[in-house]
Write an enzyme that holds these catalytic residues in place. Structure first.
Site, PDB file in Angstrom:
ATOM      1  CB  SER A 106      -0.829  -0.036   1.290  1.00 37.92           C
ATOM      2  OG  SER A 106      -1.639   1.394   1.494  1.00 37.92           O
ATOM      3  CE1 TYR A 130      -7.022   4.369  -2.273  1.00 35.98           C
ATOM      4  CE2 TYR A 130      -5.278   4.123  -0.942  1.00 35.98           C
ATOM      5  CZ  TYR A 130      -6.396   3.911  -1.303  1.00 35.98           C
ATOM      6  OH  TYR A 130      -7.108   2.888  -0.608  1.00 35.98           O
ATOM      7  CB  THR A 156      -6.689   2.241  -5.590  1.00 33.48           C
ATOM      8  OG1 THR A 156      -6.083   1.189  -5.057  1.00 33.48           O
ATOM      9  CG2 THR A 156      -8.208   2.482  -5.037  1.00 33.48           C
ATOM     10  CE  LYS A 233      -7.449  -3.408  -4.440  1.00 35.45           C
ATOM     11  NZ  LYS A 233      -8.649  -2.737  -3.881  1.00 35.45           N
ATOM     12  CG  HIS A 257     -11.519   0.091  -1.427  1.00 35.84           C
ATOM     13  ND1 HIS A 257     -10.840   0.936  -2.286  1.00 35.84           N
ATOM     14  CD2 HIS A 257     -10.990   0.294  -0.208  1.00 35.84           C
ATOM     15  CE1 HIS A 257     -10.069   1.382  -1.402  1.00 35.84           C
ATOM     16  NE2 HIS A 257      -9.863   1.148  -0.567  1.00 35.84           N
TER      17      HIS A 257
END
Length: 372
Positions: A106, A130, A156, A233, A257
């Protein structure tokens, strides 16, 4: 107790974690309907076993972008593993490498990209992003990921902001002291540490730092900055899958998610076939959401996924057993998958296609026309 199911790993983790941290890991958006539906939906696909098949040498290995994996699985990107165990993402990296699983790190990892790579140099790692308002921070992360031998980027795209998660709001959840996003400047994450009753520091942080104005056109900026494969994603529709391919994306992750964004979206397993059918065969499609048994991995592959990402259960193992606990979760999933392949008479992943599944409950008969 030696946990024999993922649920037992979850029970051990819940007994060890503070209630607010358990809620942060387990909570989802809105009524949490989508989170519950994710797990339930896999069971709507029952397996059609074949018999008198040579299953003496089952093989569930696979390959993604040239990297070999022991099973079609990986660790989904999840923030702040240090909330589960002091060794944080370094422990998860060791577990994934030992289990032959992909690790998707992440952007909000609590250890640096370089520390995670050093903890398991033989492991296969991707980096999740992100889209931040600060594009230079993104560019820096991409360059560091390439230098540290990360093999792909996962952007994402279902989070213009963090969803409304009632558990975090009730707990006034914020990151505890000492928990930081190690790969970002403190100014980019300070909002996540601000606790206030009835508010979520995580949600407030996303409002401050996530860019809600990003569009398909912006992908060109990211493509120019890397030669790594790029996956999106959070795709749940054929329409977006086709647009992704048109904009140079190399693969997709079908995901809602874990139910943590828009409550009321379809379970990931229900959206999977639609997305697979919309993209060329050389664009791998992965899936995450609600996988709780190795047989769910078999279902995912049969529906067209190249691999599945597992989230919360890995944190359960990490919380109660560190790297060994996280590896035990991954090993259990692989053992259950191999057991499924043998008993279903489908000894390799190539034997899993949509003919291996049937809907359950069976579709209801069409209602009779009313009497006039």
């Amino acid at each position: 107790m030696v946990p024999l199911t993922l649920a037992e790993h979850g029970a051990l983790a819940r007994a060890r974690l503070p209630a607010a941290i358990w809620d942060f890991f387990e909570g989802a958006a809105g009524t949490e309907w989508t989170a519950r539906a994710n797990a339930d939906a896999w069971r709507r696909h029952v397996l059609r076993p074949r018999v008198l098949v040579d299953v003496s040498a089952p093989d569930c290995g696979t390959e993604l972008f040239g990297a070999r994996m022991a099973a079609p699985y990986g660790v989904a990107p999840m923030a702040y593993h240090g909330l589960a165990h002091p060794d944080a993402e370094c422990a998860t990296a060791r577990a994934a490498a030992a289990a032959g699983a992909l690790l998707v790190v992440s952007i909000f990892a609590g250890r640096t990209l370089e520390q995670i790579a050093a903890a398991a140099p033989d492991g296969t790692r991707w980096l999740q992003l992100y889209w931040l308002r600060d594009r230079e921070a993104l560019a820096d992360l991409v360059a560091r990921a390439e230098a540290a031998d990360y093999r792909a980027l996962v952007l994402t795209v279902d989070a213009p902001k963090v969803g409304r998660r009632l558990r975090d709001l009730r707990n006034g959840f914020a990151l505890p002291p000492g928990t930081t996003a190690a790969n970002l400047a403190p100014r980019l994450t300070s909002g996540a540490s601000h606790a206030e009753p009835g508010r979520s520091g995580i949600e407030e942080h996303s409002r401050q730092q996530f860019d809600p104005a990003v569009t398909w056109a912006d992908l060109a900026w990211l493509r120019r900055r890397t030669t790594l494969p790029l996956l999106l994603k959070g795709v749940l529709t054929a329409e977006d899958a086709k647009l992704a391919v048109e904009h140079g994306v190399d693969g997709l992750v079908v995901s809602n998610h874990g139910g943590r964004q828009l409550d009321g979206t379809p379970p990931a397993s229900d959206a999977l076939a639609e997305v697979v059918d919309a993209v060329p065969a050389d664009h791998p499609v992965l899936v995450d959401g609600g996988l709780r048994h190795g047989s769910d991995l078999a279902r995912a592959v049969a529906l067209g996924a190249r691999a599945a990402l597992v989230g919360r259960p890995v944190l359960w193992g990490l919380a109660h057993g560190g790297a060994d606990g996280a590896r035990a979760v991954l090993d259990l999933l692989r053992e259950e998958l191999l057991d499924t392949l043998v008993l279903a008479g489908r000894p390799t992943l190539a034997d899993l296609d949509r003919g291996a599944l049937a809907p359950w409950p069976a579709p209801a008969a069409a209602p009779r026309a009313p009497y006039i």
